[in-house]
Design a protein around this motif. Sequence first.
Motif, PDB file in Angstrom:
ATOM      1  N   TRP A  28       1.138  -1.118   0.028  1.00 45.77           N
ATOM      2  CA  TRP A  28       0.018   0.020  -0.086  1.00 45.77           C
ATOM      3  C   TRP A  28       0.920   1.648  -0.034  1.00 45.77           C
ATOM      4  CZ3 TRP A  28      -4.446   2.194  -1.531  1.00 45.77           C
ATOM      5  CH2 TRP A  28      -4.672   3.660  -0.635  1.00 45.77           C
ATOM      6  N   LEU A  29       2.384   1.468   0.724  1.00 42.84           N
ATOM      7  CA  LEU A  29       2.892   2.348   0.964  1.00 42.84           C
ATOM      8  C   LEU A  29       2.947   2.892  -0.748  1.00 42.84           C
ATOM      9  CD1 LEU A  29       4.356   2.107   4.297  1.00 42.84           C
ATOM     10  CD2 LEU A  29       2.602   3.896   4.324  1.00 42.84           C
ATOM     11  N   THR A  30       3.920   1.210  -0.497  1.00 46.41           N
ATOM     12  CA  THR A  30       4.323   1.719  -2.335  1.00 46.41           C
ATOM     13  C   THR A  30       3.742   2.363  -3.470  1.00 46.41           C
ATOM     14  OG1 THR A  30       6.097   0.313  -2.012  1.00 46.41           O
ATOM     15  CG2 THR A  30       5.510   0.517  -4.393  1.00 46.41           C
ATOM     16  N   PHE A  31       2.502   1.915  -3.427  1.00 49.79           N
ATOM     17  CA  PHE A  31       1.279   2.416  -4.374  1.00 49.79           C
ATOM     18  C   PHE A  31       1.102   3.866  -4.346  1.00 49.79           C
ATOM     19  CE2 PHE A  31       0.742  -1.952  -5.590  1.00 49.79           C
ATOM     20  CZ  PHE A  31       1.321  -1.827  -6.888  1.00 49.79           C
ATOM     21  N   ARG A  32       0.554   4.040  -2.749  1.00 52.98           N
ATOM     22  CA  ARG A  32       0.251   5.210  -2.110  1.00 52.98           C
ATOM     23  C   ARG A  32       1.176   6.630  -3.139  1.00 52.98           C
ATOM     24  NH1 ARG A  32      -5.258   7.566  -0.591  1.00 52.98           N
ATOM     25  NH2 ARG A  32      -4.563   8.656   1.670  1.00 52.98           N
ATOM     26  N   ASN A  79      12.034  -2.008  -9.627  1.00 52.66           N
ATOM     27  CA  ASN A  79      11.813  -2.615  -9.295  1.00 52.66           C
ATOM     28  C   ASN A  79      10.651  -3.218  -7.710  1.00 52.66           C
ATOM     29  OD1 ASN A  79      12.527  -5.698  -8.667  1.00 52.66           O
ATOM     30  ND2 ASN A  79      13.428  -4.975  -6.475  1.00 52.66           N
ATOM     31  N   LYS A  80      10.838  -1.715  -6.891  1.00 58.04           N
ATOM     32  CA  LYS A  80      10.433  -1.948  -6.099  1.00 58.04           C
ATOM     33  C   LYS A  80       8.453  -1.999  -5.937  1.00 58.04           C
ATOM     34  CE  LYS A  80       9.399   0.897  -1.436  1.00 58.04           C
ATOM     35  NZ  LYS A  80       9.979   1.971  -0.617  1.00 58.04           N
ATOM     36  N   LEU A  81       8.527  -1.345  -7.522  1.00 56.23           N
ATOM     37  CA  LEU A  81       6.572  -1.128  -7.992  1.00 56.23           C
ATOM     38  C   LEU A  81       6.801  -2.710  -8.489  1.00 56.23           C
ATOM     39  CD1 LEU A  81       6.587   2.659 -10.138  1.00 56.23           C
ATOM     40  CD2 LEU A  81       5.289   1.465  -8.383  1.00 56.23           C
ATOM     41  N   PHE A  82       7.693  -2.923  -9.339  1.00 59.72           N
ATOM     42  CA  PHE A  82       7.341  -4.107 -10.224  1.00 59.72           C
ATOM     43  C   PHE A  82       7.099  -5.405  -8.379  1.00 59.72           C
ATOM     44  CE2 PHE A  82       9.052  -8.910 -10.907  1.00 59.72           C
ATOM     45  CZ  PHE A  82       8.004  -9.324 -12.186  1.00 59.72           C
ATOM     46  N   ALA A 106       5.647  -4.578  -5.207  1.00 57.99           N
ATOM     47  CA  ALA A 106       4.535  -4.465  -4.548  1.00 57.99           C
ATOM     48  C   ALA A 106       2.895  -4.332  -6.235  1.00 57.99           C
ATOM     49  CB  ALA A 106       4.337  -3.048  -4.567  1.00 57.99           C
ATOM     50  N   ALA A 107       3.498  -4.530  -7.081  1.00 51.83           N
ATOM     51  CA  ALA A 107       3.213  -5.086  -8.197  1.00 51.83           C
ATOM     52  C   ALA A 107       2.202  -6.799  -8.153  1.00 51.83           C
ATOM     53  CB  ALA A 107       3.535  -5.330  -8.915  1.00 51.83           C
ATOM     54  N   LEU A 108       3.449  -7.689  -8.103  1.00 54.11           N
ATOM     55  CA  LEU A 108       3.637  -9.587  -7.399  1.00 54.11           C
ATOM     56  C   LEU A 108       2.432  -9.451  -6.009  1.00 54.11           C
ATOM     57  CD1 LEU A 108       7.072 -10.900  -8.336  1.00 54.11           C
ATOM     58  CD2 LEU A 108       4.947 -10.656 -10.113  1.00 54.11           C
ATOM     59  N   ALA A 109       2.669  -8.458  -5.530  1.00 54.99           N
ATOM     60  CA  ALA A 109       2.268  -8.197  -3.981  1.00 54.99           C
ATOM     61  C   ALA A 109       0.819  -7.931  -3.817  1.00 54.99           C
ATOM     62  CB  ALA A 109       3.131  -7.486  -2.895  1.00 54.99           C
ATOM     63  N   ARG A 110       0.758  -7.156  -4.792  1.00 58.08           N
ATOM     64  CA  ARG A 110      -0.890  -7.409  -5.088  1.00 58.08           C
ATOM     65  C   ARG A 110      -1.635  -8.279  -5.500  1.00 58.08           C
ATOM     66  NH1 ARG A 110      -3.770  -2.123  -8.567  1.00 58.08           N
ATOM     67  NH2 ARG A 110      -6.209  -2.049  -7.246  1.00 58.08           N
ATOM     68  N   SER A 111      -1.253  -9.119  -6.838  1.00 63.82           N
ATOM     69  CA  SER A 111      -1.317 -10.302  -7.150  1.00 63.82           C
ATOM     70  C   SER A 111      -1.594 -11.345  -6.181  1.00 63.82           C
ATOM     71  CB  SER A 111      -0.299 -10.421  -7.807  1.00 63.82           C
ATOM     72  OG  SER A 111      -0.076  -9.446  -9.360  1.00 63.82           O
ATOM     73  N   ASP A 112      -0.368 -10.704  -5.722  1.00 64.37           N
ATOM     74  CA  ASP A 112      -0.433 -12.345  -4.611  1.00 64.37           C
ATOM     75  C   ASP A 112      -1.901 -12.216  -3.450  1.00 64.37           C
ATOM     76  OD1 ASP A 112       1.467 -13.760  -5.891  1.00 64.37           O
ATOM     77  OD2 ASP A 112       2.842 -13.391  -4.016  1.00 64.37           O
ATOM     78  N   TRP A 113      -1.652 -11.058  -3.383  1.00 62.81           N
ATOM     79  CA  TRP A 113      -3.120 -10.671  -2.018  1.00 62.81           C
ATOM     80  C   TRP A 113      -4.906 -10.869  -2.798  1.00 62.81           C
ATOM     81  CZ3 TRP A 113      -5.185 -10.400   2.644  1.00 62.81           C
ATOM     82  CH2 TRP A 113      -6.266  -9.615   2.534  1.00 62.81           C
ATOM     83  N   TYR A 114      -5.042 -10.895  -4.084  1.00 66.88           N
ATOM     84  CA  TYR A 114      -5.853 -11.007  -4.911  1.00 66.88           C
ATOM     85  C   TYR A 114      -6.498 -12.549  -5.245  1.00 66.88           C
ATOM     86  CZ  TYR A 114      -8.932 -11.281  -8.874  1.00 66.88           C
ATOM     87  OH  TYR A 114      -9.973 -11.782  -9.487  1.00 66.88           O
ATOM     88  N   ASN A 115      -5.190 -13.228  -5.462  1.00 72.99           N
ATOM     89  CA  ASN A 115      -4.941 -14.853  -5.453  1.00 72.99           C
ATOM     90  C   ASN A 115      -5.587 -15.115  -4.085  1.00 72.99           C
ATOM     91  OD1 ASN A 115      -4.666 -14.568  -8.447  1.00 72.99           O
ATOM     92  ND2 ASN A 115      -2.460 -14.969  -7.995  1.00 72.99           N
ATOM     93  N   ALA A 116      -5.067 -14.392  -2.913  1.00 70.64           N
ATOM     94  CA  ALA A 116      -5.350 -15.624  -1.366  1.00 70.64           C
ATOM     95  C   ALA A 116      -6.911 -14.873  -1.290  1.00 70.64           C
ATOM     96  CB  ALA A 116      -4.821 -14.400  -0.819  1.00 70.64           C
ATOM     97  N   LEU A 117      -7.149 -13.900  -1.744  1.00 67.02           N
ATOM     98  CA  LEU A 117      -9.299 -13.474  -0.953  1.00 67.02           C
ATOM     99  C   LEU A 117     -10.165 -14.028  -2.590  1.00 67.02           C
ATOM    100  CD1 LEU A 117      -9.328  -9.940  -1.083  1.00 67.02           C
ATOM    101  CD2 LEU A 117      -9.026 -11.458   0.963  1.00 67.02           C
ATOM    102  N   ASN A 118      -9.194 -14.519  -3.660  1.00 67.55           N
ATOM    103  CA  ASN A 118      -9.638 -14.776  -4.744  1.00 67.55           C
ATOM    104  C   ASN A 118      -9.953 -16.916  -4.250  1.00 67.55           C
ATOM    105  OD1 ASN A 118     -11.066 -15.250  -7.156  1.00 67.55           O
ATOM    106  ND2 ASN A 118      -9.794 -16.015  -8.077  1.00 67.55           N
ATOM    107  N   LEU A 119      -9.155 -17.061  -3.122  1.00 68.46           N
ATOM    108  CA  LEU A 119      -9.412 -18.253  -3.060  1.00 68.46           C
ATOM    109  C   LEU A 119     -10.356 -18.347  -1.919  1.00 68.46           C
ATOM    110  CD1 LEU A 119      -5.910 -19.713  -2.716  1.00 68.46           C
ATOM    111  CD2 LEU A 119      -7.108 -20.587  -3.848  1.00 68.46           C
ATOM    112  N   LEU A 120     -10.525 -17.704  -0.327  1.00 64.82           N
ATOM    113  CA  LEU A 120     -11.761 -17.551  -0.102  1.00 64.82           C
ATOM    114  C   LEU A 120     -13.358 -17.832  -0.725  1.00 64.82           C
ATOM    115  CD1 LEU A 120     -10.134 -14.797   2.521  1.00 64.82           C
ATOM    116  CD2 LEU A 120     -10.557 -17.625   2.786  1.00 64.82           C
TER     117      LEU A 120
END
Length: 491
Positions: A322-326, A363-366, A368-382
Amino acid sequence: ADILARDLPSDVTALSASQLSAAIRQRYVTCGEVMRAYLEQISTYNPVYNAIVSMVDEKELIGQAAAADRALDNEEYWGWMHGMPHAIKNLSDARGMETSHGSPIFAGTIAQEDALHVARIRAEGAIFIGKTNTPEFGLGSQSYNPVHGTTKCAYDPELTAGGSSGGAACGMATHMLPIADGSDMMGSLRNPGAYNNVVGFRPSQGRVPTVPKNDLFYQQLSTSGPMGRNVEDTIRLLSSMAGYDSRSPLSRRDTLPSYDAYIAADLGGYRIGWLGNYDNYLAIEPDVLDLCVAALNGLTTHGVVVEDCKPDYDMSRLWQTWLTFRHWALSDIKELYDDPEYRKLLKPEVVWEYEGSIGMTANKLFEAALARSDWYNALNLLFGKFDVIALPTAQLFPFNARIHWPKSVAGRKMDTYHRWMEVVISGTLSGLPVINLPAGFDNQGRPMGIQFIGRMGQDQKVLEFAMAYEGVTEYLNRRPHLHTENAPTGT
């Protein structure tokens, strides 16, 4: 939303937006009468609550309402908001009106054209009466700024209305507005909804497009969306704001149906996953959690199954994402920051956000993009197990409006101006549809809400759950006791 003449209240501002629409169309009330009633409400209560700013001249508004009545006389019907007073959030452009962003740098700036969603609301026949107040540049969930002052909670003007759509939420809850648009980057449709006991809906990513002035592809944290006194109003405004536009390449191609196609969800066997405070990761006041749990337990009597759940994810990683993207999202204020005179006019939080973007690497943005994708996948599993996922809308109840942001929550120190709203980034970073629904009040009469997150693109299903929730709860019926300038404040 048909309404009979005998059902009209003595005060038309008590009508929901949907009821008001029907009353105007059926000619039970004139647009002129509606405008005068709302202007009277505003003149009585806005001096205390400060929800609406940059008001249009009263004579001009009365004239526009008269024109709306003449159109009806000629069997011209502009849309479901025909002749209804409306105020646009002061981060969005409305042609011929001020867009100050709550910043002294932009105070007095008159917009030359409508933002996309604003044009769509105007096309429904709404009459724009002014703007709704926000924090400076929408940063922080407390609607104060040096241009227009502080917006207060509808239920206690000693307390904050939240933000950044604080003026929108308070304006509706005090019946100074029938309905309101807002926007949401960090809970800005949800938190003020909770703090003023109204509905706030953050739609699926791309559902309500904007036409950005620069980057068309990457900045995807913020979205405009509807707020309502009830779910029906929220759905109707969403239908007006949503829809594909080729100027916004990531806008959704699918269309939402009209309100009449929505059917309240069957609560029998409906499955809700309760995130709570992520196993004590988040600092949340115990009374907030208790109130939300009580609201969910009330649903179980209607057949809803509520279970605790936890995504397989390191929540501290989500905060760093969040901090990175914000920070990155604020990098476009470089021109203001680089000018020493302008920089002096920026609030410290704006400067801090911009400085966080300086020297940010690809690299920092990349990462963060991976972390955001992993978050989406974690919620999607629920969603393999649950229909919606729930968590509180805020980590503490509305606080004193003189405090810019709470320095601690539940005994835990907050290390940034927005750490106390960490509970909303789950919805933002997922891009999923999230609705704030009321959860009731504490023993001091302070409101709270619950966020319900649904599957990607299934805005209709989330709203159909909201219809069912509203049907079995009473929270939205509890109106604030409003104060005038001469009355003592407090609950």
